[in-house]
Structures are given as structure tokens and as C-alpha cells.
Design a protein around this motif. Structure first.
Motif: not given
Lengths: 135, 656
Positions: B83, B85-87, B559, B621-622, B624
Motif C-alpha cells: 500500500e 497512500n492507500t488502505e 495498492f 480501497i480507501k 490516504t
């Protein structure tokens, strides 16, 4: 146990040679490997080692291995472009499973046979090298 | 809850709670209504704001590896979950079915993910039946706890079975429209559709046998128990990526009619294409139970009466369409998929009405003349590298810059060969400035390498390209740059396999499957529209680029899912099976069960969904960090935009 390994290897290469000999038109396209010895402890693996790569078709595999647990053909626009794959589930007990993976080429003949242990790396039992398609 | 000294605060809070509730409700409803107004659901086209921001170019961190160093005791070449800048919020295995298109629909008070599968068979967890792959419906209202609702198998009309041919199977594409959004010709029709939702899907793909493939409309008002409403275009072959305008009902179906079919009066045989054999069959599905055929269409030279060399495009006949996207009064059509790429900009009204006028030829709808093919066309262009790259996805981005209109197309090709096939192109993504539609211009070229764009993913894990040599495409002057023929190709030694153990550099070209671009998101939702390019990069996973300054795009996130080594159960567990990521085979029998991110889409909450071609499942996925900041436009301290970076997504009235 180790004494069986040479026999298995011989079987694989023997079957491969037979299939190549019986299909001389494509023989030049095929090479054969066995990346690592696989112990034929289970019936699906024993059967998988009988697959004639480069010659056997879907009906042949269905007769030899039965109905697959899962299949896939991820071709987008041209179904014959990438062929398809069948997978067989092996229950090894104690909650562990492995898979036999059989891939077909665009002509509908087996191109790869591999065994995948749970969480593990596929071990290629046999494959047929083809010219790469490009588009 | 509150100490006494905060009594006043408590009283104030209690007094304003109803107001807060009503306001929040109004806001949420407003956001819902706003989201539903954008294509394909509504006609309003958002307006992006582009700037000249000189933002820092970031170096993506290397992904996590199963084996950080290959050795005799650790030989797994795959990437682990990675990951930047993703979660990861949520996951579903989709029972291990290979998946093409994800689509998430805000359906009433729920969010339903429609996951469209490639051909295949797998055990449905709900009934334990081995079913031919079709469409999985998953409730993702709570993205952290997806609920698998149902699997609609491939319809048996195309003859697919789990032990026979799968060539005709699969339901790769999906669109959903609400009955309240679709227009109606009568009060009775409106009443019949009120509160209903309809799913349009392809049925079958490429059997080449007319009469076996089709499109279908299902009533998915109750997504746990869908019902088949209508079969459309029966007799088709080579179905592919459709588009359905919910506000008008117009559906652009991608398919072909090999020969005249008695079962389908709209059959239009004789269309000609190179590569993927498909063109547009256009219907109005405002009343999905009663389809209204409009016409067939494609690129000039594909019409049945075309003879001689094609007057446009790169080959004769021109390459088949992959899929269209309509927005406002434009249709953007990408041809060629992974080779001989051509992109076409069309006047939508002229396409839809071109065969209705008094001057139309007698058989215009099914077999238009050359002039009728050209009449709606406003512009066209080829892709860099000409024959080496194809038109796959053509996503329009309408915007303004310095107070003047600036319109773009985000383009992708499709990588086709496993493990970076020697001699093939690393298939890419591009931005085109189409403000002047007759003269599209390729922007964001890598200044150091005319073969590359700045929206790229190096194949080495150390962010260095390996094995790329200059391409030499055929001469061409339609690609919007001076280097039409330039496109890098993979050299003969690009693919170091994992033998000898411990010496080969690990990279994305060593994962058994394809590495390269496949597709972008296609929905117009704010806040990401016009700010981010969100792309599916096969073994490279999900890739996110900041395009607010479209002349200087920059990578801001990725991601890469973990391969599913556990099983195909509801949470990827062992029930049943030992892992569900399907292996792919590269060079010399190199077989790896690695992930294969196929398509990506967003929902109106800003969540991202990716679907895996190798049966790894669906990941939610979010964004971030810097990716979220770029996507929300709230990082303008880092640019020279002087605070003008947060105004996209609310403009209307684009005149296209």
C-alpha cells in the motif's frame, strides 16, 4: 520414498516423449521440463502425471481427472486467444489442500500441468513451450 | 455524558440536534442526488479545474515481496500486499471467479457491487453448486464487511458447461440503471418501473457462433433475488464493453453479427473489423422490457459495404471497438484494444439521429454509407507507437484552465502478453488534449523518452525500467505528436526468470501474468474526477496519478493485493480450497499464482474497487495521505495554484 522419484521422472519424460513422437508436426515447438520431483501420494497427482502435454484435450482431461473443481477462461474479446485452465482440488487431510492446475492453449490442448500446495509456489509438472502471441 | 459546567453546551447541542440531523440528511441526500446526476446515470457533466501546479514528483516505494531476497530457501517471486497512500477496507473472494468489471451502484439506501466475471466455473458458497461464471452481487454498504448476496450464473443459452467449452461463457460487462432515472413514454411505463433497478450485462463473449450470445436485462430491485427481464441482441457474438445512459435509456452495445440470424430482427451482418471483431449496436432501453433498436455504428471502413483500403485508421478493415463512453453530446470510442489503436470523437446526436432524416439511405441503420459513417465524426487520432498500442478505454475529462475550456481524454491500451513478452510494447496510459477536437494533442510525454508517458509504472521494483528499447512503429501523422512511431518495446532479455535462484532481479515482469495497463475508472464522480487518473495495471495492481496539472502528472498512490493463498471462502478462508489465485504461465513454463488487477471503479463515496482476473477477488480501497489530499484537492499549500484546486465536481453546463 526417494526411490520412487526416478520412476516418476521417467514416467513424465516418457509420456512427454510419446506425445511428441505422436504429434511430430508440433514437436519442434515443445520442450519439456520437470522443475522438481512431485511425490505421487494422491490419486489426482498420479493422474496428472499421466497427462500428455501438447496432445490431450479437455475431453481427455475430463476422462482422466473427472470434473474440475474450478475453471477459468479469462480471454477478453477473443476466447481462443489465451485458452483456459482447469483446477482440481486435493484434500490432503488435516485441513490442508493442494491444487492440480491444467492450462490449455488456444488449440484446446494442454499446455501446462502444475501442482500448487496450500500457500505455496506452483511446481510445474510439465509444459509445452509455444510461440508467444502478440497483439 | 456532559459535566454540569457544560450544561449550557448540552442544552445548546440538544436544541440544535434536530437542525443538524435535518441538515445532515439534506446534505447526504444532496450528495446522493448530485452523484446520480453524472454520466452514465445523469446528463450533467462535471467540470474539472486544471492548473499549472509544480507539485513534487514522488518516488513510489518498492512493493512488499514474499521473499525480499530470492534464495534456495525462499523462492516466491510474488508481491505481498503493498500500500502506498492507500488502505484496504474490505475484501471478498468472489468464490475465486475470474472477474472483469466492477460496478458499485447506490441503490436505494444500499451500495451494491456488481462484479462481472470472465468465463469459468466455481462453487457458489451459498448453494454449494458448481456454477458457470456470471455476475456476483455483493452488498458493500459497510465496505469493511461485504455481504455476498447472490451469483447469477451465465445463462445456459450460449451452451457453456463446466466440462465442455467455455468459449461462449462469461458475463464480463455490467451496467445498472434505476427505473426512476430512465425516461418513460407513458405514465403506465413510469409506474411499472418505479423503484426498480435494472442490470444490463453481456451474456457470452466470443464463441463466434451467432445465436448463442446476447445481452440481458435483469430486474435487480431485490439484489438477493434478481429476475431475468429480457434478452436483447440474441444472435450476437463478441460482446464486450457496453455503455448505458440511464438518463436517456440509450445503450451502446458492443457486439457483432457474424451472419444473418433469424432470431434477431436487428441482426446487421457484414460489418468488418481487424483484431477484435465487434462494433456498436445501439438501442434505447428506457423501457428495458421493450428494447428499441436504433442503429449499428463503428469506424469508417467497417460498414458492410466498405471496399478497398480504409480511408482512416491504421489497418484495413479498421480495428474493432473495445468500448464507448458518452458524455454530454459526445461519444468517445476506443478501437483496437491492444494494437493499431484509434480513438474517435463523435457527435452523439448525429450518431443517434443520423439514420432518421429524410436524406438517410434506405438501409442506413444496418448498413450505412461512407458519408453516413463520417457525418458524426468530429475528430480521430491514433496512439503513440501506432501498431504497438491499442485503444481500450477512452475516458473524457471536461475542464477549464486559466478561465478557458480545456478538455482531455484519459486513454489506455491493454497489455496482452504475459511477463513482458520480448518485442512487445509496454502498454501505456496517455492524456490527450482534445479542446480542439479536430486536432487532438498528446500531452504529458516523458521529456526524457519520447516513447513513454509520465503516467507510467516501471517494471523493476527499484523504479528503473529494464530491457526497453526504442520502437519503430509505422509512419503516421495522426497521433498528436511528432513521434508517432516511437513507443518502447521490451528487449529480448527483459524477463529474468527466477533461476538461477538468488541472482535474478525481481520485478513485475516476473509474475507469470501480464504487466501493463488495462483500464481506467469510467464514472464521473467527484471529488476524484479531473484530479486523479485511477488505473488498473495488472500485476502492478491499482495505480493512482495526480492529473490536476495534466501536463505534469505524478504518481501518488498504489495498492497491490496479496495473492489469495488461503481459500475461496467468504473472507478468503479455507472453505473450500487451498488458495484461489489462479496461476498464469510466462516464458519457459514459468508459472506463478500472482494477482492480476483487471479493472477498477469508484463509487460516490470515494471508495475504489478492484477486480482480479486471476480469481483473487474484490478489494475495497480507501485513499490516504497524498493521494487523498490530491483527490480531495486540499493540499494546495504544495502547489502554486493559489488555492484554486478545490472547485471541481460542481460545475455544469458543459456545452459538449
Amino acid at each position: 520414498m526417494n526411490a520412487r522419484i526416478p520412476l516418476i521422472l521417467a514416467g513424465v519424460f516418457g509420456l512427454a516423449s510419446l506425445s511428441v513422437a505422436q504429434d511430430t508436426e508440433v514437436a519442434s515447438l515443445f520442450t519439456w521440463i520437470c522443475t522438481s520431483p512431485v511425490q505421487a501420494q494422491d490419486e489426482p497427482t498420479k493422474q496428472a502425471l499421466k497427462i500428455a502435454v501438447g496432445r490431450d484435450t479437455r475431453p481427455d482431461i475430463a476422462r482422466l481427472m473427472g470434473a474440475p473443481w474450478r475453471t477459468s477462461n479469462d480471454a477478453d474479446c477473443e476466447a481462443e486467444e489465451y485458452g483456459e485452465a482447469w483446477e482440481y482440488l486435493i484434500d490432503e487431510g488435516d485441513g490442508k489442500f493442494s491444487r492440480i492446475h491444467v492450462a490449455f492453449n488456444k488449440d484446446g490442448k494442454v499446455s501446462v500441468v502444475a501442482k500448487i500446495s496450500q500457500g505455496g509456489k506452483p511446481v510445474v509438472l510439465a509444459y509445452a513451450a509455444e510461440k508467444w502471441h502478440q497483439h | 455524558m456532559f459535566p454540569n459546567k457544560n450544561k449550557l453546551f448540552r442544552q445548546t447541542l440538544v436544541s440544535v440536534l434536530p437542525t443538524i440531523s435535518v441538515s445532515a440528511g439534506a446534505f447526504l441526500f444532496g450528495a446522493y442526488a448530485l452523484a446520480q446526476s453524472y454520466p452514465p446515470y445523469g446528463p450533467d457533466v462535471p467540470l474539472a479545474h486544471f492548473d499549472h501546479g509544480k507539485r513534487q514528483h514522488l518516488t513510489p516505494p518498492p512493493p512488499n515481496l514474499m521473499c525480499p531476497v530470492l534464495s534456495p530457501t525462499c523462492q516466491d517471486v510474488r508481491t505481498a500486499q503493498s500500500e502506498w497512500n492507500t488502505e484496504l477496507l474490505g475484501y471478498d473472494s468472489l468464490d475465486g471467479r475470474s472477474t472483469y468489471q466492477p460496478l458499485v451502484v447506490h441503490q436505494g439506501n444500499r451500495y451494491i457491487a456488481y462484479m462481472a466475471h470472465h468465463a469459468g466455473c466455481a462453487i457458489n458458497r451459498l448453494n454449494l453448486v458448481n456454477e458457470v461464471n456470471g455476475t456476483s452481487l455483493v452488498d458493500v454498504t459497510d465496505p469493511q464487511h461485504p455481504v455476498y448476496l447472490t451469483h447469477i450464473p451465465n445463462s445456459p443459452s450460449d451452451g457453456a458447461t463446466c466440462t465442455g467449452s467455455l468459449d461462449a461463457a462469461g458475463n464480463q460487462m455490467v451496467h445498472v440503471c434505476g427505473g426512476d432515472m430512465l425516461p418513460s413514454n407513458s405514465r403506465a411505463e413510469a409506474e411499472r418501473k418505479r423503484g426498480h433497478f435494472y442490470m444490463l450485462r453481456t451474456n457470452g463473449n466470443a464463441s463466434g457462433q451467432p445465436g448463442t450470445e446476447s445481452h440481458e436485462v435483469w430486474d435487480v430491485t431485490n439484489p438477493k433475488s434478481p429476475t431475468l427481464l429480457k434478452t436483447i441482441d440474441s444472435g450476437a457474438t463478441n460482446t464486450h464493453k457496453d455503455w448505458w445512459e440511464c438518463y436517456s435509456g440509450v445503450a451502446y452495445l458492443v457486439a457483432n453479427d457474424g451472419t444473418a440470424s433469424s432470431v434477431n430482427p436487428e441482426s446487421a451482418p457484414g460489418w468488418q473489423q481487424s483484431g477484435s471483431t465487434q462494433h456498436l449496436k445501439i438501442y434505447n432501453l428506457h423501457d428495458p422490457a421493450n428494447p428499441e433498436y436504433i442503429r449499428d455504428f463503428g469506424f469508417v471502413g467497417q460498414q458492410p459495404t466498405a471496399t478497398g483500403n480504409a480511408i482512416e485508421g491504421l489497418v484495413t478493415p479498421p480495428t474493432g471497438i473495445h468500448g464507448p463512453i458518452s458524455a454530454g453530446n459526445r461519444i468517445y470510442a476506443a478501437y483496437g484494444v491492444g494494437a493499431n489503436g484509434v480513438v474517435q470523437i463523435l457527435d452523439r446526436n448525429k450518431v443517434l439521429n443520423g439514420c432518421k432524416g429524410p436524406g438517410a439511405s434506405p438501409n442506413c441503420a444496418k448498413s450505412p454509407t461512407q458519408s453516413e459513417m463520417l457525418a458524426p465524426q468530429l475528430g480521430w487520432f491514433t496512439l503513440p507507437g501506432t501498431s504497438l498500442q491499442g485503444g481500450h478505454t477512452s475516458f473524457p475529462i471536461y475542464g477549464e484552465e486559466d478561465g478557458r475550456p480545456r478538455n482531455l481524454i484519459l486513454m489506455t491500451s491493454e497489455e496482452g502478453g504475459n511477463e513482458c513478452t520480448a518485442g512487445s510494447a509496454p502498454h501505456g496510459a496517455w492524456l490527450y488534449d482534445v479542446t480542439d477536437e479536430a486536432h487532438p494533442k498528446y500531452i504529458a510525454e516523458d521529456p526524457n523518452d519520447p516513447a513513454r508517458t509520465m503516467m507510467d509504472v516501471p517494471n523493476g521494483f527499484d523504479n528503473k525500467w529494464i530491457g526497453i528499447v526504442p520502437g519503430n512503429g509505422v509512419p503516421d501523422n495522426h497521433c498528436g505528436t511528432t513521434n508517432c512511431s516511437q513507443s518502447g518495446i521490451y528487449g529480448a532479455t527483459v524477463t529474468p526468470q527466477d533461476a538461477p535462484v538468488g541472482t535474478a532481479p525481481n520485478n513485475f515482469c516476473n509474475q507469470g501474468a501480464r504487466f501493463g495497463i488495462h483500464s481506467s475508472t469510467e464514472l464521473f464522480y467527484p471529488p476524484y474526477y479531473g484530479r486523479l487518473a485511477i488505473l488498473a495495471w495488472f500485476t502492478g495492481g491499482l495505480r493512482v496519478f495526480d492529473i490536476r496539472n495534466p501536463d505534469q502528472p505524478r504518481a501518488v498512490g498504489y495498492f497491490i493485493p496479496a495473492p489469495n493463498d488461503n481459500g475461496c471462502g467468504p473472507k478468503g478462508g479455507p472453505s473450500p480450497g487451498p488458495g484461489c489465485t489462479m496461476p498464469n504461465t510466462g516464458r519457459d513454463g514459468h508459472t506463478v499464482n500472482a494477482i492480476h488487477t483487471n479493472n477498477v471503479e469508484v463509487d460516490d463515496r470515494g471508495l475504489i474497487y478492484i477486480a482480479d482476473r486471476a480469481g483473487t477477488g474484490m478489494h475495497i480501497i480507501k485513499l490516504t495521505g497524498q493521494a487523498a489530499a490530491a483527490g480531495n484537492g486540499n493540499d494546495h499549500d504544495h502547489d502554486d495554484d493559489h488555492g484554486h484546486g478545490d472547485d471541481n465536481g460542481h460545475g455544469h453546463g458543459n456545452d459538449h
